[in-house]
Design a protein around this motif. Sequence first.
Motif: not given
Length: 788
Positions: A192-200, A430-437
């Motif tokens: 239930s945790i979003e694991v890939i970044d939002p669309p872009f 739509y900010r990416p969830l990935t670290n260090n972005i």
Amino acid sequence: MSSSSSPPSSEQDIFADVLPKLVATIRASSSLAAQDVNFYKSVDSNLAEDIDASAKRLMNICNDLIRVTDDTSETKMEFGQENITSDVSWNPIGNVLDSIFEKIDYAFDQATKKSVSKAEGKSLEYLDDGSQTTSGNEPGKRTTKPQLKFKTPIDNSESHPFKPKLKSKPHALISFEETLQLKNPKPKYEDSIEVIDPPFYPQPYEYEIDNQPYPDAILEATKPIPSKDWSSTTAIWVDTPEELTKMIDSLKGSTEIAVDLEHHDYRTYYGLVCLMQISNREQDWIVDTLALRDELSELNIIFADPQIVKVFHGAFMDIIWLQRDLGLYVVSLFDTYCASKVLGFPKFSLAYLLETFANFKTSKKYQLADWRIRPLSPPMLAYARSDTHFLLNIYDQLRNKLIEKDNGKLQEVLYDSRQVAKRRFEYTKYRPLTNNISNKVSCPVMSSNPREPYNNLMYQYNVPAFKKPVVEVLYKWRDLIAKQEDESVRYIMPNQLLVTLANLDSPVDTQKVLNVPHYVSESVRLHAKELAELIDKTLKHTEASDWDLVDKWNNPSVNTTNDALDIHDTKELSKATDMLSNLIEINGTLLNNQIPQLLVNESKMYSNIYTSEKPHIMLEFDMKKNAFVKHNFEEVYQERLQALWDGLKELGEHSNVLIPEEEIDQVEEDVEVTAEASQPAPTTTTKPTLFPQDKEIDPNELITLRKRRPQPKKTGQAAQEEEEAPSVDYANADKIMITSKNKRGGKQNKNKKRAFDPYGKESEGPKPAKRAKTVTTGKTSTFKNKRK
Ligand code: AMP
Ligand code: MN
Ligand code: ZN
């Protein structure tokens, strides 16, 4: 000021006389401040009158001084305890002091000008910033919003990821069609945790920036080409398509050009590029980017041409602004800021380069000017032109220095510059969830927790956790209104005001909102009644939901009185705490770098993941079983949020707002790639759900201490970069009135280097004086009370 007739010796005498008096005055006032003046006033009414009279006289002297030094401002300090202790009323004083220091600085420079030029055999050229004549920059002057005249209206709906604004792709290696494909069209969940970044939509020139070669000439040392004479040349003003075409034709023959932008971010939601300065070896141009907003993507013919080097100083934000407003991208960037870093200069500012390599002394006066003003005053035009006029010559010199050192240095600068050029603008939603972005993507709000950006505000202003629903609802209200009216959030409601409103106690009415002891913005004044209702309702609902939670906790199925944990046994307690934090660290995905709040209630420990992405999940630690029970209070939580949402929506309908929220998965998967692709997608009419239902969680799932894919611990640089910007308020950053206070601010300022995004939208308002280490929860006592 008119003491030109007095000989130098008598001027020195004045200083000899004034200085000791000044020092004595400062001493006296400091020692006075250490006394309990109010106490003495209360004992002796005569003394009280004397003190008040003196205070008024001092205040008048101060106001006279302010009037003398700054006749354009309507700054006036009012007498009264509240005014003196409020940050807001001191801000203008800071401004006046700044301008005095600036003038002193200027005067000193002017005075030493001759001797310096004698000593070094060369003369420093000065920017005429208008400080000797009447001010060209009128801060109070009302400007009609330029947005109203835009052919393509501003779209703040965020109903889709940011679409590149360009209509074609000159100098492409990868075709226009291919680069406009939506990436990650469906969000993916794991546990239930979003694991890939939002669309872009990818940055369309990413590939070209990395793979198009710079012109060979960049690698060779050359004799620096002198800049054209400053005072005998002028810039061409470009505000028509015809002038633009002419300029582009002239630029086609250049092998390198210098570029800079001026930007406005107060009376707009995302910000506005107001001006673009361009220089080649022959000519300076100043482009009205407000007038030519819809035409300027034409410039990609030049900007994306790998054979023409684009020299910027500190393009970090320029790259974002260019693509956001004008659909422009830069291939073959040389950033003189990156060069300054690699060369290890003592300062990295353009002012330093101008003074050191171009003998040109600039002024900071217009850095924060309102660049929307038309026509621009001559000093403002001069300031703007000086930002690019000397830059190509500086580029020559820096390049030679880099080549002189060793070839690797130049390559390093080109590499760094390409990383800057590749940056991408994206809407906050739509900010990416990935670290260090933060180096790669720039959003209006760069919060470490994009789902709950207001957590930062709460931490910064030391707002107790139980106020969170109110902060949340005010934050969302502010964002909604700011988008609707295309204003900055700090124009709608400065952070300090938001926090003050959130801290109001129930019941809240219109008068209470209007009477807060802070600056009340126009928007808040106009919406005072609605805001009062919203705050009041939220406070009441929060209370009610809290009791619901207590009832759930008392649910007999969970109740196990046998396994009582003695909370007075500190050893046991700390052991349990450790285990709990351990588990939470292992389950890193559950949390977003938040310290869990431990709740202790008689027999059990609960970790309230209230501040995390899953506010409705609670962990219960059972000492005897050495296990955790995960509780799901989703229903209660959803109900609470629904109420908030209804409140917001009601407000929105009331003020004719289209609620812009749509779920990410509603973004059309197959975007037709045509010229239309850059147009905003039609808004779907689906009922917006701000808080998606989360069906994948088993309410009573038992989880034990088992290591799962431990996330690499973030350390050093990485952790720093991810750390959300502890709002640096640039408008106040240099002001001595506030500096000492900011420095006192603690943890973040001292130990964490802020990721560089000086214009992030969170930067606003006066800062709190102190900051608590942990946020008080305010719940522990609630539970105890109810249970007894
Ligand atoms: P510059 O690169 O110095 O020409 O600055 C470009 C734009 O950045 C200016 O028009 C301002 O909007 C913004 N800016 C520059 N310096 C500052 C600062 N110290 N604080 C806030 N904004 C700034
Ligand atoms: Mn710049
Ligand atoms: Zn500039």
